[in-house]
Design an enzyme around this catalytic site. Sequence first.
Site, mmCIF file in Angstrom:
data_model
loop_
_atom_site.group_PDB
_atom_site.id
_atom_site.type_symbol
_atom_site.label_atom_id
_atom_site.label_comp_id
_atom_site.label_asym_id
_atom_site.label_seq_id
_atom_site.Cartn_x
_atom_site.Cartn_y
_atom_site.Cartn_z
ATOM 1 N N MET A 79 5.420 2.434 -11.351
ATOM 2 C CA MET A 79 4.011 2.499 -10.988
ATOM 3 C C MET A 79 3.854 1.957 -9.572
ATOM 4 O O MET A 79 3.867 0.753 -9.352
ATOM 5 C CB MET A 79 3.185 1.664 -11.975
ATOM 6 N N PRO A 80 3.738 2.830 -8.573
ATOM 7 C CA PRO A 80 3.570 2.371 -7.200
ATOM 8 C C PRO A 80 2.228 1.655 -6.992
ATOM 9 O O PRO A 80 1.200 2.068 -7.524
ATOM 10 C CB PRO A 80 3.602 3.656 -6.383
ATOM 11 N N LEU A 81 2.285 0.587 -6.217
ATOM 12 C CA LEU A 81 1.088 -0.170 -5.871
ATOM 13 C C LEU A 81 1.044 -0.314 -4.361
ATOM 14 O O LEU A 81 1.987 -0.812 -3.742
ATOM 15 C CB LEU A 81 1.116 -1.559 -6.519
#
Length: 71
Positions: free
Chosen positions: A1-3
């Site tokens: 999950m890229p942030l």
Amino acid sequence: MPLVEVTLVEGRSPEAVRTLIDRLHHAVVESVGANPANVRVIVREVPAAHWAAGNETLAERAGSKSDEKRR
């Protein structure tokens, strides 16, 4: 999950911030193949009086430039 986290000096319109979020989101999806539903973007806006460079806040720097223009 890229942030993706971005910190900006406050003062931009909601539309400008929304455009930034949209473009960052698409850049992450395109560049790393992330599932669009999993991309998170956080935009923090900081008052100019709370952001300093060279021991001078951005608010102080802006005030100095205004003072110079009046001289």
